[in-house]
Design an enzyme around this catalytic site. Sequence first.
Site, short mmCIF file in Angstrom:
data_model
loop_
_atom_site.label_atom_id
_atom_site.label_comp_id
_atom_site.label_asym_id
_atom_site.label_seq_id
_atom_site.Cartn_x
_atom_site.Cartn_y
_atom_site.Cartn_z
N HIS A 245 0.83 -1.21 0.00
CA HIS A 245 0.00 0.00 0.00
C HIS A 245 0.87 1.26 0.00
CE1 HIS A 245 -3.71 2.27 1.24
NE2 HIS A 245 -2.81 3.08 1.76
N GLU A 246 1.82 1.32 0.92
CA GLU A 246 2.65 2.52 1.03
C GLU A 246 3.57 2.68 -0.19
OE1 GLU A 246 1.78 4.67 3.14
OE2 GLU A 246 0.57 3.38 4.43
N HIS B 32 1.68 4.70 -2.66
CA HIS B 32 1.78 6.14 -2.37
C HIS B 32 3.15 6.67 -2.78
CE1 HIS B 32 -1.96 6.85 -0.26
NE2 HIS B 32 -1.75 5.92 0.64
N GLU C 30 -4.88 7.86 -2.69
CA GLU C 30 -5.35 6.58 -2.15
C GLU C 30 -5.63 5.60 -3.30
OE1 GLU C 30 -4.86 6.38 0.91
OE2 GLU C 30 -5.84 4.49 1.42
ZN ZN Z 1 -3.12 5.18 2.08
#
Ligand code: ZN
Length: 511
Positions: free
Chosen positions: A275-276, A279, A305
């Site tokens: 997830h990170e 980003h 997101e």
């Molecule tokens: Zn996030």
Amino acid sequence: MSSETMLDSSIQQKVEQFKALDEKICHFGNILGLIGWDQRTGAPKKGRALSSKARGTLSAESFQLSVSEEMGQLLDTLSDPAIQEQLDEVTKACVRERKKGYDRSKKIPANLFKEYVVHASNATNLWEEAREKNDFSLFQSALEKTVEYQKQFIEYYGYEGHPYNALLDSYEPGLTVEKIDPIFAALRASSVELLQRIMKSEHQPRKDIFEQDYDIELQKKFNRYILPKLEFHSEFGRLDETVHPFASSLNTGDIRITTRYLQDNVRSAIFGTIHEVGHGLYEQGVNPDYEGTVIRRGTSMGMHESQSRFLENMVGRSSEFWTYFYNDLQSYFPEQLKDVSLDDFSRAINLVEPSLVRVEADELTYNLHIMVRYEIEKGIFSGEIEVKDLPRIWQEKLEDYLGVTPPNDTLGVLQDVHWSQGSFGYFPSYSLGNLYAAQLLNTIKKELPNFYQLIETGQFSVIREWLRVNIHQYGKLYTPGELIVKVTGEELNAKYLVDYLEEKYSKVYQL
Ligand code: ZN
């Protein structure tokens, strides 16, 4: 010299002055980001209070620059329609973004804002105490006061349509209640219905796979192994540990992501890290020419997101992703995974289970947690919902959508930090991220027909390049609304996420 070139050179001078000021504020931001990252990762506990003070001073200086008389005058000149015509696309976008921040800050009387900042920090403390003691009433009057402040801010900001639009605008510029309502309604109805079918399915994924201990050192090694494969390279990024994972970017060449490791939950670190990375790659992929300008960031919370969730869910939770990585994972954890087939594993990471806590929710029920918060926030600012009724309304909505009942306030209305910090309008970003991601998935599959083959064979660089060219490089040059139309050819809508969830879970649960 003709008067025309005279005008040009005086504008040129203003543009240079504006750029210098913009860059100065960005440099403050970089250093503030670095201190923030440090405080949340390795900084010794004893020094943190002093660092916070230094951070406060820098942050106040930076804010002053952004609302200074100089900034006001420059923005005035450069937003003049006749002058705008002569500006290039990048400068225009920078002026637009700085002006937005300037106008918003200027609208709130300085004294009122100061008073609010003091209140907000007390409110966060009271929330923590209420949460510890499991008692909403300890936080209620502070929250009521926060809402009163926010209602005043809304009037100062001004809005069209629903008052909540004024708050949504700071996280997802251009999106309004009027646009979100039908999208969320469609997503909610289909998700609730799909959830009911999933719960009744006789083909439930195995749960025991993750009810075991996974050595933390080995988890770290596995995470470090997958990072470069996902195109997150050590020459521009690093991975550290923290309590609440986040990604932070100092510039396009220095991206810092964080994760946390839990012995009894191997999924948390793997998917949290992916997830990170999503980003991080967004910030790393912004056009380096935008360095030192206000547009060198992702365009909105929701679009950001979308990048993390695209990588975590659409790529990371696909069976093709594990076709590529599962042997490796098994070699790190031979004991735990010896009787677990690839198919068992791929289904288990997509387990759906209605739960009380948003941050632990699966990909399907997560959006229903967001709906609860969105509807409450909307009701608060339209005056239909009162703060004192929140625990009851929370419970009713949770039962309605998810069929679960919070046993107490801590696991219910007190679970998120957002309201204690006055961050109203933030929650929808999470679901908007899922919606953007699914719409992008539909387009990428058309443009890269071998999308899943690329995943299966570990060719993540091709996917990353598509995201860089279509999304990342632009930073804030385009608003999220413009960007999604530019890339997918249509405005944000619910269809693609609804279809994606239906298709995915039909497979996992054999519906
Ligand atoms: Zn996030």
